[in-house]
Write a protein that holds these residues in place. Structure first.
Motif, PDB file in Angstrom:
ATOM      1  N   PRO A  87      33.744  34.848  24.505  1.00  0.00           N
ATOM      2  CA  PRO A  87      34.056  34.055  25.452  1.00  0.00           C
ATOM      3  C   PRO A  87      35.239  33.189  25.255  1.00  0.00           C
ATOM      4  N   VAL A  88      36.456  33.162  26.157  1.00  0.00           N
ATOM      5  CA  VAL A  88      37.698  32.392  25.791  1.00  0.00           C
ATOM      6  C   VAL A  88      38.049  32.038  27.045  1.00  0.00           C
ATOM      7  N   GLU A  89      38.063  30.923  27.545  1.00  0.00           N
ATOM      8  CA  GLU A  89      38.393  30.335  28.943  1.00  0.00           C
ATOM      9  C   GLU A  89      40.092  30.868  28.900  1.00  0.00           C
ATOM     10  N   VAL A  90      40.551  31.498  30.228  1.00  0.00           N
ATOM     11  CA  VAL A  90      41.588  32.316  30.393  1.00  0.00           C
ATOM     12  C   VAL A  90      42.580  31.109  30.484  1.00  0.00           C
ATOM     13  N   THR A  91      42.176  29.683  31.041  1.00  0.00           N
ATOM     14  CA  THR A  91      43.117  28.861  30.812  1.00  0.00           C
ATOM     15  C   THR A  91      43.522  28.128  29.911  1.00  0.00           C
ATOM     16  N   SER A  92      42.908  28.439  28.587  1.00  0.00           N
ATOM     17  CA  SER A  92      43.130  27.862  27.524  1.00  0.00           C
ATOM     18  C   SER A  92      44.125  28.630  26.773  1.00  0.00           C
ATOM     19  N   LEU A  93      44.152  29.994  27.098  1.00  0.00           N
ATOM     20  CA  LEU A  93      45.198  30.875  26.461  1.00  0.00           C
ATOM     21  C   LEU A  93      46.724  30.449  26.257  1.00  0.00           C
ATOM     22  N   ALA A  94      47.041  30.332  25.242  1.00  0.00           N
ATOM     23  CA  ALA A  94      48.445  29.998  24.884  1.00  0.00           C
ATOM     24  C   ALA A  94      49.458  31.281  24.108  1.00  0.00           C
ATOM     25  N   GLU A  95      50.575  31.085  24.494  1.00  0.00           N
ATOM     26  CA  GLU A  95      51.450  32.282  23.628  1.00  0.00           C
ATOM     27  C   GLU A  95      50.776  33.524  23.817  1.00  0.00           C
ATOM     28  N   VAL A  96      50.574  33.799  25.017  1.00  0.00           N
ATOM     29  CA  VAL A  96      50.096  35.151  25.352  1.00  0.00           C
ATOM     30  C   VAL A  96      51.229  36.153  25.231  1.00  0.00           C
ATOM     31  N   SER A  97      51.204  37.367  24.315  1.00  0.00           N
ATOM     32  CA  SER A  97      51.994  38.216  24.009  1.00  0.00           C
ATOM     33  C   SER A  97      51.891  39.642  24.673  1.00  0.00           C
ATOM     34  N   LEU A 138      40.618  43.650  30.403  1.00  0.00           N
ATOM     35  CA  LEU A 138      42.017  43.311  29.816  1.00  0.00           C
ATOM     36  C   LEU A 138      41.919  42.868  28.370  1.00  0.00           C
ATOM     37  N   LEU A 139      42.707  43.562  27.464  1.00  0.00           N
ATOM     38  CA  LEU A 139      42.505  43.166  26.387  1.00  0.00           C
ATOM     39  C   LEU A 139      43.971  42.179  25.931  1.00  0.00           C
ATOM     40  N   VAL A 140      43.605  40.757  25.945  1.00  0.00           N
ATOM     41  CA  VAL A 140      44.690  39.845  25.801  1.00  0.00           C
ATOM     42  C   VAL A 140      44.946  39.476  24.393  1.00  0.00           C
ATOM     43  N   THR A 141      46.241  39.576  24.212  1.00  0.00           N
ATOM     44  CA  THR A 141      46.743  39.055  22.513  1.00  0.00           C
ATOM     45  C   THR A 141      47.363  37.722  22.790  1.00  0.00           C
ATOM     46  N   SER A 142      46.930  36.774  22.281  1.00  0.00           N
ATOM     47  CA  SER A 142      47.533  35.430  22.264  1.00  0.00           C
ATOM     48  C   SER A 142      47.252  34.460  21.000  1.00  0.00           C
ATOM     49  N   ALA A 143      47.666  33.313  21.028  1.00  0.00           N
ATOM     50  CA  ALA A 143      47.433  32.492  19.895  1.00  0.00           C
ATOM     51  C   ALA A 143      46.066  32.560  19.492  1.00  0.00           C
ATOM     52  N   ALA A 144      45.121  32.785  20.470  1.00  0.00           N
ATOM     53  CA  ALA A 144      43.786  32.760  20.150  1.00  0.00           C
ATOM     54  C   ALA A 144      43.178  34.089  19.478  1.00  0.00           C
ATOM     55  N   ILE A 147      48.711  36.513  33.215  1.00  0.00           N
ATOM     56  CA  ILE A 147      47.575  35.893  32.639  1.00  0.00           C
ATOM     57  C   ILE A 147      47.403  34.385  33.241  1.00  0.00           C
ATOM     58  N   GLN A 148      48.726  33.802  33.424  1.00  0.00           N
ATOM     59  CA  GLN A 148      48.822  32.545  34.299  1.00  0.00           C
ATOM     60  C   GLN A 148      48.322  32.666  35.567  1.00  0.00           C
ATOM     61  N   ALA A 149      48.742  33.813  36.138  1.00  0.00           N
ATOM     62  CA  ALA A 149      48.433  34.122  37.623  1.00  0.00           C
ATOM     63  C   ALA A 149      46.832  34.068  37.740  1.00  0.00           C
ATOM     64  N   VAL A 150      46.162  34.864  36.647  1.00  0.00           N
ATOM     65  CA  VAL A 150      44.615  35.043  36.680  1.00  0.00           C
ATOM     66  C   VAL A 150      43.881  33.355  36.577  1.00  0.00           C
ATOM     67  N   ASP A 200      36.039  35.843  32.280  1.00  0.00           N
ATOM     68  CA  ASP A 200      36.463  35.721  30.778  1.00  0.00           C
ATOM     69  C   ASP A 200      35.500  35.497  29.904  1.00  0.00           C
ATOM     70  N   GLY A 201      34.114  35.497  30.438  1.00  0.00           N
ATOM     71  CA  GLY A 201      32.864  35.326  29.563  1.00  0.00           C
ATOM     72  C   GLY A 201      32.477  33.691  29.721  1.00  0.00           C
ATOM     73  N   VAL A 202      33.439  32.945  30.165  1.00  0.00           N
ATOM     74  CA  VAL A 202      33.055  31.341  30.481  1.00  0.00           C
ATOM     75  C   VAL A 202      32.872  30.985  31.970  1.00  0.00           C
ATOM     76  N   THR A 203      33.791  31.547  32.792  1.00  0.00           N
ATOM     77  CA  THR A 203      34.201  31.105  33.907  1.00  0.00           C
ATOM     78  C   THR A 203      34.480  32.460  34.663  1.00  0.00           C
ATOM     79  N   VAL A 204      33.996  32.669  36.158  1.00  0.00           N
ATOM     80  CA  VAL A 204      34.398  33.593  36.921  1.00  0.00           C
ATOM     81  C   VAL A 204      35.422  32.978  38.020  1.00  0.00           C
ATOM     82  N   ARG A 205      36.500  33.927  38.182  1.00  0.00           N
ATOM     83  CA  ARG A 205      37.477  33.402  39.190  1.00  0.00           C
ATOM     84  C   ARG A 205      37.600  34.468  40.288  1.00  0.00           C
TER      85      ARG A 205
END
Length: 330
Positions: free
Chosen positions: A190-200, A266-272, A235-238, A291-296
């Protein structure tokens, strides 16, 4: 009756009459976590891909088509060729079809380009690998997938030569995912989507739910990939979507059908590193970004980048989601 067919009937009923006002947003029931092995892959240039073409993925097989071809309902185009005048080139995946009695003949009219227009149809098959030609059509059976190519002879040959088996497709999506077998599962890391940085990058992998057919685990329906700024914006919109999940109407469906017929991982690549977000949207309950932590909650802005092109949603339950999944529909 396959679940997808049942849900198609639900959608048609809801589309013809109001299904009630949206109920309060809810959250999916917590489920076990499960991991899928890391897999490499991207939509980078492929030397096997003709210039200006793109890959289309389905069930462990990829086929290349001209880049200007559209997408649509392959079941309707091929089995109901006598219905509707639109015959623009397209890639078709299974969907609900009308029941018009299109006439037969020799060769089969569904194999003739004049009737179907240019189309590559993708579907599952229990039949062994093989190739068959009839009329303007070549069918290729490979790895449990049926690829139907209706096109002029030279173009048809070029398309057929690109058909290949894959375990991870050109978008970076694995052919199978444990969550498709049990949609209660949540991302294992689980990784909170709001914490994702440098999404590539984001690979949007669309799977059927609990519909393994002849091949074991449920297999990939389609995929698309976003890179760079487009991935970051998506990802920012999510992350901006309201907390709580929904829209849901659990009282209007049977529990066994409440998750619907499909979902997107969604398979997200980011700084995490790589993280996952499960998008549940096709049922009458449990709809959410998870995202495994929170539902939106599902919003048109947040889901739009992931359900376009090859991931266009053909079937879902609930007219309350029409403005979200098909906002341009009238």
């Amino acid at each position: 009756m396959r679940r997808s067919a049942a849900l198609a009937l639900t959608l048609m009923v809801c589309g013809m009459s109001a299904c009630g006002s949206p109920g309060p947003a809810g959250s999916p029931e917590p489920g076990p976590s499960v991991a899928v092995p890391e897999s490499a892959g991207s939509a980078s240039a492929d030397p096997a891909l003709p210039a200006g073409w793109r890959w289309e993925s389905y069930g462990g097989v990829e086929v290349a088509v001209p880049g200007d071809w559209g997408w649509g309902n392959g079941s309707q185009r091929l089995s109901q060729w006598c219905v509707g005048p639109t015959k623009e080139p397209m890639v078709g995946r299974p969907g609900a079809a009308t029941l018009a009695g299109c006439p037969g003949g020799e060769p089969d009219p569904a194999t003739l380009l004049a009737n179907t227009g240019p189309v590559v149809g993708l579907d599952r098959t229990p039949d062994p690998d093989g190739v068959r030609d009839e009329g303007d059509q070549t069918t290729v059976r490979l790895n449990g997938v049926l690829v139907t190519v209706n096109a002029p002879a030279e173009l048809r040959g070029r398309i057929v030569k690109t058909i290949r088996r894959v375990d991870v497709d050109s978008s970076g999506c694995p052919v199978t995912h444990p969550i498709a077998g049990d949609p209660r599962h949540r991302p294992a890391k689980p990784v909170e989507v709001t914490s994702l940085a440098e999404v590539s990058g984001v690979a949007a992998c669309r799977f059927p739910i609990d519909d393994a057919g002849e091949g074991g685990q449920p297999r990939l329906i389609s995929s698309l990939r976003l890179d760079g700024a487009a991935a970051s914006r998506a990802i920012q919109a999510v992350a901006r979507a309201p907390l709580g999940g929904g829209p849901d109407r659990p009282a209007e469906c049977l529990p066994e059908a409440s998750y619907g017929s499909e979902l997107i991982v969604l398979l997200v690549t980011s700084a995490a590193g790589r993280s996952e977000v499960v998008v549940r949207y096709s049922g009458c309950d449990h709809n959410a970004f998870d995202d495994g932590v929170t539902v939106r909650s599902l919003t048109a802005e947040a889901i739009a980048p992931f359900i376009t092109g090859p991931n266009t949603v053909l079937e879902f339950s609930g007219s309350d989601k029409m403005p979200i999944i098909q906002p341009s529909a009238k």
